[in-house]
Design a protein around this motif. Sequence first.
Motif, short mmCIF file in Angstrom:
data_model
loop_
_atom_site.label_atom_id
_atom_site.label_comp_id
_atom_site.label_asym_id
_atom_site.label_seq_id
_atom_site.Cartn_x
_atom_site.Cartn_y
_atom_site.Cartn_z
N GLY A 593 0.80 -1.21 0.00
CA GLY A 593 0.00 0.00 0.00
C GLY A 593 0.83 1.26 0.00
N SER A 594 0.18 2.35 -0.39
CA SER A 594 0.83 3.65 -0.41
C SER A 594 -0.21 4.73 -0.18
N SER A 595 0.22 5.83 0.41
CA SER A 595 -0.64 7.00 0.57
C SER A 595 0.20 8.24 0.31
N PHE A 596 -0.47 9.30 -0.12
CA PHE A 596 0.25 10.56 -0.35
C PHE A 596 -0.69 11.72 -0.06
N LYS A 597 -0.09 12.82 0.36
CA LYS A 597 -0.79 14.09 0.57
C LYS A 597 0.13 15.19 0.07
N PHE A 598 -0.43 16.08 -0.75
CA PHE A 598 0.43 17.06 -1.41
C PHE A 598 -0.34 18.35 -1.65
N ASN A 599 0.28 19.48 -1.32
CA ASN A 599 -0.28 20.80 -1.57
C ASN A 599 0.46 21.46 -2.72
N LEU A 600 -0.28 21.97 -3.68
CA LEU A 600 0.28 22.75 -4.78
C LEU A 600 -0.56 24.01 -4.90
N TRP A 601 -0.01 25.13 -4.41
CA TRP A 601 -0.77 26.38 -4.33
C TRP A 601 -1.99 26.12 -3.45
N ARG A 602 -3.19 26.34 -3.96
CA ARG A 602 -4.39 26.07 -3.17
C ARG A 602 -5.05 24.74 -3.56
N ILE A 603 -4.35 23.95 -4.32
CA ILE A 603 -4.87 22.64 -4.73
C ILE A 603 -4.26 21.57 -3.82
N TYR A 604 -5.13 20.72 -3.28
CA TYR A 604 -4.70 19.69 -2.34
C TYR A 604 -5.03 18.32 -2.93
N PHE A 605 -4.02 17.45 -2.96
CA PHE A 605 -4.18 16.09 -3.48
C PHE A 605 -4.01 15.10 -2.34
#
Length: 742
Positions: A593-605
Amino acid sequence: MKHIFLLVPLFLLADLCFGQKVDSSAHLKKAGLREHSSAPIKSSAPIKIDSLHSAKRSGNLAAFSADSLSKDSVYKNSLPKDSLSKDSLSVIKDSASVKDSAKVLAPIYTAFNQFSIGALHDLDHMVLRDQIRFNDYRTSGDLLEQSQFTFIRDLGTLGQPHEVNLFGAGFNELSVMRDGLQINDRLTNTFDFNSFQTESVDSVEILPLPRGFLYSSFNNQAAVNFISKETIALKKKAATYSRLSYYQAQNGEAMVDFIYDSQWFRRLSTQFEITNKTYNDNPPQPKNADYSLWNLALKFKYLLSRNFNLIASYNYIKSNIGLYGGITEKQIDSIGSLSNLDLRNAGVYFTSRYKKNTSHNFVFQLIGNTFDVDKTDLKAYYSSDLMEFRQNETDSLTSPYRIFDNNRSKVYGLSLREFIDLRPLSFNFNADYEVNDFKTDLYLINSKINSFSASGNMSLRLSDSSLVPSVFGKFLNYDGKSYPGVGADIKYNYSKGLIFYAGLSQFRQPFSLYEEQFILSDKLFNKPSEDYRKIGLFEAGLEINYKGLKNSFSVFHRNLQNDPLAVLSGNDTAGTFRTDVIRYSDMKYWGIGSSFKFNLWRIYFEGYGAYYYNEKAQIGKYRLPEYALRGGIYYRDTLFNANLHLKTGFYARYTGVEDYYSYDFETQMRAISSRDLMAPGNTLRTVSPTLQLDFKLIAEIQQRAILYFTLENLLDKMIYTVPYYFRPGFGFKFGFSWEFLN
């Protein structure tokens, strides 16, 4: 009446548009609560949102580890910042009386008071308060979806007994705890996630797989702990806290929850919560899918002295669940295409089957903080559960389709946890004693079972705690038989942005009470090789944090001997969906398994995904779905002079192919049909992959209220993960949570 609640958001929006900007820190300090800041936190190192060390820096974590306690690692976040002393491990001082601290009483805010139980290394997954607040959920099981190894066998509608799987462990394998105390139903060794009061949850602690067996009275393979909110810091001046939550969705689905906490005297505070859930469209969709729940919780906290706190709590649960059994295969075959299916008028297996659950739970707790190096948590508890399982109850007594069972269980127990920190060594000791009294109409059980368990772990902190090897073990005596277990793990923090964890364990688990009845009556497809389940577990993972990107990669392995699988009588139902025999087999699972959290400007993934592989498949290849993927893309911003915090975007779930299962809901066993058992090559029918896409909008107003709006199943597909329990088609879900009178 329920539509009256829709007026509340109008007042909140008016307050936003015409009110003044709120000084949130002053407002919260006045109420005695912690401020939740959405502003970025300045730090010389990357902030690790879910890890314990980062939480201590950012103030987001509501509980710290019992295995990582030091003089500065106590629970501070629920208190006003001005109430913290330099040595808060011994006592947290009221800022108004620092000069006269000898006369000040305050709660013991330690890890034990906040009930974080595990040997929490950085790769232990914590679902934090802010993550819960900005998550539109229905049940407590939904909160676990922020772990890559969570999979929910969703039965379509609110109230149905969905099976929540963590590391592939589900019914009769997963321990669920509230504030460190196991709350599984002892008769079936399962838990109904619909019945848990989610609005009072502060955070959720998912333990490492190798350590899961340490914290249950049944040596379950995985464990999760729900940690309660602490909303009031006892001070000389009285304080109150209240919160109203509500949502409604299509088909008569609704929930309302009210919390009121108050400090009555300098030493005494009370917490009150009441919850009502319903799914009762008229007529219901599908037939006999009605659901109602009432849940009442009371808690009293008394400060006996600086070193000892007393807590008494009571929880009452009453639920009524229509068990329709899914849409019939005959109905599915007759329509040709699922797009032609009318759920409201579709044929179901059972139109008169239901179960009522009534539960009373009492807990009396003594928290001790005698010295700086030790913590003590002693609990005495009692629970009484009654399941009334009915089908065609007006039929004649000789009817083969009539079921009229009352299944009762009572539990009397004592639980002791002791933590000793002698840096660099630390010790954690747990002891539990239970008396279980069972009386059931199903299989005519009338027995008492005593259990005693003692477990402990020892950790050595090296290189300024960057390297922590640990060993742990447990002894369980259940009904006169012994079931030992041992394990070890290691955590290595290479830097503040790179963490490695690995652990393994091996132990034995007793068969459940219902399994024992099948063994005694020789209702077995094949006999188990031993009179216990033998389990070996392994987990390893890597966490990377770099410039706003948070990634985790994990792998686990479960080696199970004498793993049970229920087999339904007849061709799928025989009118009852009841277990006829049990088949035992050896299983070997892998999960990556894998998880990720990432902010790019005001976009959140954000994304969570797992691939499951059954290495040794004696029957069925996809005991777990081949893939379980979830993720979202959101726009996040702060608007209206910092009065509005917005999160909006799309969220998707994809579930890969999996085996075809049914359920025996009286014994809470996952099952296959007898015709599948006899299939050539032991191959089961499979369920096709599914995809669901939702649109979500979450808005927090002045840090006092949150509005939720979701458009569900945007593609309007007929989706199911368990045949044939369909999720509702396209519709909306709307709700709010409002803190007031504080």
